[in-house]
Structures are given as C-alpha cells and as structure tokens.
Write a protein that holds these residues in place. Structure first.
Motif, mmCIF file in Angstrom:
data_model
loop_
_atom_site.group_PDB
_atom_site.id
_atom_site.type_symbol
_atom_site.label_atom_id
_atom_site.label_comp_id
_atom_site.label_asym_id
_atom_site.label_seq_id
_atom_site.Cartn_x
_atom_site.Cartn_y
_atom_site.Cartn_z
ATOM 1 N N ILE A 17 32.005 50.375 40.205
ATOM 2 C CA ILE A 17 33.400 49.954 40.084
ATOM 3 C C ILE A 17 33.649 48.814 41.069
ATOM 4 O O ILE A 17 33.551 48.996 42.281
ATOM 5 N N PRO A 18 33.951 47.614 40.562
ATOM 6 C CA PRO A 18 34.244 46.493 41.460
ATOM 7 C C PRO A 18 35.652 46.602 42.032
ATOM 8 O O PRO A 18 36.545 47.195 41.418
ATOM 9 N N THR A 19 35.846 46.035 43.214
ATOM 10 C CA THR A 19 37.165 45.961 43.830
ATOM 11 C C THR A 19 37.423 44.508 44.237
ATOM 12 O O THR A 19 36.536 43.659 44.113
ATOM 13 N N LEU A 20 38.609 44.231 44.733
ATOM 14 C CA LEU A 20 38.938 42.866 45.127
ATOM 15 C C LEU A 20 38.066 42.375 46.273
ATOM 16 O O LEU A 20 37.788 41.175 46.386
ATOM 17 N N ASP A 21 37.609 43.305 47.119
ATOM 18 C CA ASP A 21 36.832 42.903 48.296
ATOM 19 C C ASP A 21 35.440 43.513 48.342
ATOM 20 O O ASP A 21 34.808 43.554 49.379
ATOM 21 N N GLY A 22 34.956 44.001 47.201
ATOM 22 C CA GLY A 22 33.615 44.582 47.206
ATOM 23 C C GLY A 22 33.340 45.420 45.971
ATOM 24 O O GLY A 22 33.689 45.029 44.853
ATOM 25 N N PHE A 23 32.773 46.606 46.171
ATOM 26 C CA PHE A 23 32.443 47.472 45.041
ATOM 27 C C PHE A 23 32.157 48.890 45.530
ATOM 28 O O PHE A 23 31.928 49.130 46.724
ATOM 29 N N TYR A 24 32.134 49.823 44.572
ATOM 30 C CA TYR A 24 31.679 51.194 44.785
ATOM 31 C C TYR A 24 30.519 51.478 43.835
ATOM 32 O O TYR A 24 30.618 51.225 42.638
ATOM 33 N N PHE A 25 29.434 51.977 44.386
ATOM 34 C CA PHE A 25 28.338 52.542 43.605
ATOM 35 C C PHE A 25 28.344 54.037 43.887
ATOM 36 O O PHE A 25 28.255 54.448 45.050
ATOM 37 N N THR A 26 28.434 54.875 42.866
ATOM 38 C CA THR A 26 28.454 56.318 43.076
ATOM 39 C C THR A 26 27.441 56.969 42.147
ATOM 40 O O THR A 26 27.388 56.655 40.956
ATOM 41 N N ARG A 80 30.662 60.672 27.443
ATOM 42 C CA ARG A 80 30.856 60.490 28.886
ATOM 43 C C ARG A 80 31.417 59.102 29.190
ATOM 44 O O ARG A 80 32.255 58.929 30.081
ATOM 45 N N THR A 81 30.954 58.102 28.445
ATOM 46 C CA THR A 81 31.484 56.745 28.621
ATOM 47 C C THR A 81 32.957 56.692 28.247
ATOM 48 O O THR A 81 33.757 56.031 28.930
ATOM 49 N N ALA A 82 33.342 57.398 27.183
ATOM 50 C CA ALA A 82 34.747 57.438 26.763
ATOM 51 C C ALA A 82 35.608 58.089 27.838
ATOM 52 O O ALA A 82 36.724 57.627 28.124
ATOM 53 N N VAL A 83 35.103 59.156 28.456
ATOM 54 C CA VAL A 83 35.824 59.828 29.542
ATOM 55 C C VAL A 83 36.016 58.860 30.713
ATOM 56 O O VAL A 83 37.091 58.780 31.308
ATOM 57 N N PHE A 84 34.974 58.108 31.028
ATOM 58 C CA PHE A 84 35.041 57.156 32.140
ATOM 59 C C PHE A 84 36.044 56.046 31.849
ATOM 60 O O PHE A 84 36.859 55.679 32.718
ATOM 61 N N LYS A 85 36.016 55.495 30.649
ATOM 62 C CA LYS A 85 36.946 54.421 30.296
ATOM 63 C C LYS A 85 38.395 54.903 30.347
ATOM 64 O O LYS A 85 39.294 54.170 30.787
ATOM 65 N N GLU A 86 38.617 56.114 29.902
ATOM 66 C CA GLU A 86 39.967 56.680 29.954
ATOM 67 C C GLU A 86 40.418 56.841 31.405
ATOM 68 O O GLU A 86 41.571 56.561 31.740
ATOM 69 N N TRP A 87 39.501 57.271 32.262
ATOM 70 C CA TRP A 87 39.820 57.442 33.680
ATOM 71 C C TRP A 87 40.106 56.087 34.343
ATOM 72 O O TRP A 87 41.047 55.943 35.122
ATOM 73 N N ILE A 88 39.285 55.082 34.033
ATOM 74 C CA ILE A 88 39.482 53.742 34.590
ATOM 75 C C ILE A 88 40.841 53.183 34.174
ATOM 76 O O ILE A 88 41.557 52.554 34.956
ATOM 77 N N ALA A 89 41.225 53.398 32.917
ATOM 78 C CA ALA A 89 42.516 52.909 32.430
ATOM 79 C C ALA A 89 43.677 53.582 33.160
ATOM 80 O O ALA A 89 44.732 52.977 33.364
ATOM 81 N N LYS A 90 43.464 54.808 33.560
ATOM 82 C CA LYS A 90 44.514 55.571 34.252
ATOM 83 C C LYS A 90 44.650 55.153 35.711
ATOM 84 O O LYS A 90 45.756 55.058 36.242
ATOM 85 N N PHE A 91 43.520 54.873 36.360
ATOM 86 C CA PHE A 91 43.530 54.527 37.779
ATOM 87 C C PHE A 91 43.209 53.043 37.955
ATOM 88 O O PHE A 91 42.050 52.659 38.078
ATOM 89 N N LYS A 92 44.239 52.237 37.962
ATOM 90 C CA LYS A 92 44.046 50.801 38.130
ATOM 91 C C LYS A 92 43.561 50.472 39.543
ATOM 92 O O LYS A 92 42.761 49.556 39.749
ATOM 93 N N ASP A 93 44.078 51.206 40.523
ATOM 94 C CA ASP A 93 43.680 51.007 41.914
ATOM 95 C C ASP A 93 42.812 52.185 42.335
ATOM 96 O O ASP A 93 43.309 53.301 42.505
ATOM 97 N N VAL A 94 41.521 51.946 42.491
ATOM 98 C CA VAL A 94 40.607 53.032 42.820
ATOM 99 C C VAL A 94 40.231 52.994 44.296
ATOM 100 O O VAL A 94 40.303 51.958 44.953
#
Length: 237
Positions: free
Chosen positions: A7-16, A162-176
């Motif tokens: 997940i990219p962010t404005l100042d970097g990224f998260y790898f989980t 699982r990808t559909a679940v992730f996309k739905e979650w990403i759409a819900k949380f704009k700021d992670v």
C-alpha cells in the motif's frame, strides 16, 4: 509468505506479509544479519534458514510467497530453499540483473515481490515468478495498492475472492496506517476459515505471524506480530 499487501502512501509505503504455516514450524523473530557483506533484517525459518520478508538499510525490501501461478506437484526434495534465494537477491543491483543470472533448477516455485526505493534516485517495483521451468518478470505500478496470495494454498478462484475483499477494504479506508492494515491482515472477512485473510486450516496450518515494513521519509520500521505467542517486535532501521 502466504498473503502479501503493498500500500503506497504520500511519503512512502507499507509492505505487510502474513505467514500461513504449521504451528510446529519454529521461527526466529526479526534479527539483524550480515549476508554476503550486506546488512539485512528479517525473521528466520529455523528449519531452512531462509526468510519470507527482508529489508536492507537503504529502503530495499523483498517478500516471498510459495508457488507461482498455480499449485504445483512437489518434488521429494529441492536443492535450495526459496527463502535463501530471496536473501541472495540483495546481492544484485536490480531484480532484472538477479533474474538473469540466478540458477533456479531444483528450487521450488515461488513469487517474489521486490521494491528498491531510493527517493530522488530511482525506484524498481517488480514481481518475479519461478514456475519450476521458466522465469517470469514484470514491472509493477508503485502507485497502486496490491495483494498477492500463495498459489499453493489458494486456488485462482479463492485468490480472486481475496482480491475483491482487499479492494473493498481499500475503497473504505482512503487514509491507511499500520494499525488498520494490521487489522485487515489479522481478522476474518467472511470467507471460509481456511481461505480467509487470517486463516486456520487442517494439519495445524494457520496464520502464525504478520510482518510489516513501513517506509516513511527515508526511514524504515519493521514490525513483527507473533500471533502464536502474542508478542510484538519493533525495529527501526
């Protein structure tokens, strides 16, 4: 090892990365090692000595999943651990270079996600798959959130779910942030127990740990959540 999100962010990224493995398989929490003269930090599989996620001190990270595109028939034995192949990749300037020279005969199929992120200099975000016969390398979009699921545990149909679940979650949380990404990896999302993001299958197979690399403004933090023993390890690089 079995579920990876970027997940990219404005100042970097998260790898989980979630590790789905038998509870009896011992793991050493993230520790600093020197591999071929390169300082790395990673959790270690005690049996094979390799890892499924690692980072160096320059913002370079790599994650590994078992399997390539589909589940494969396992050989009786392999000459080298996939987790050691991941560590070997850090010796090379780029994954393109690594993929050209690495010898993978008798290495079990895998998918490796690698990000070389040097702000102001260059970035290389790649997906490298070895299917047991051929190498497959493609460049990834560094600005796009993505999820990968192990082909050995999850069929193509389940991976799409699982990808559909992730996309739905990403759409819900704009700021992670690291906490709600951890929440995504550590809770159920309505799928079958053996297919959910945090899973529990047969033969003592379950999500054992969650590793998270957070790169922000040139600094890297490695958080390791030991689910089995309810412990948290945090290392700043």
């Amino acid at each position: 090892m079995c579920t990876v999100t970027y997940i990219p962010t404005l100042d970097g990224f998260y790898f989980t990365s979630s590790r789905d493995e038998k509870a009896s398989r011992a793991t050493i929490p993230p520790t600093q090692y020197q591999v071929d003269g390169i300082d790395l930090i990673y959790p270690k599989d005690e049996i094979a000595g390799g890892t499924w996620i690692a980072a160096d001190y320059n913002g370079r990270t790599a994650c590994l999943l078992n399997g390539a595109f589909h589940n494969h028939a396992k050989q009786k034995s392999y000459t080298r651990s996939r987790g050691l192949v991941l560590l070997e990749s850090f010796k090379h300037k780029s994954i393109h270079e690594f993929s050209n020279v690495v010898y993978l005969n008798d290495v079990e199929p895998f998918t490796m996600i690698s990000l070389i992120h040097l702000p102001g200099i260059r970035s290389e975000f790649t997906e490298f798959r070895w299917d047991g016969t051929s190498k497959h390398l493609r460049r990834l979009d560094i600005c796009k959130s993505q999820i990968w699921s192990s082909a050995t545990l999850y069929s193509s149909e389940i991976q799409l779910q699982r990808t559909a679940v992730f996309k739905e979650w990403i759409a819900k949380f704009k700021d992670v942030d690291g906490r709600n990404i951890l929440a995504f990896h550590s809770r159920k999302h309505g799928l079958d127990t053996s297919h959910d993001i945090i899973m529990k299958g047969e033969d003592d197979l379950m999500t054992l740990s969650i590793s998270q690399l957070h790169f922000k403004n040139g600094n890297l933090v490695f958080r390791y959540y030991d689910i089995l023993n309810d412990k948290v390890h945090v290392t700043e690089l």
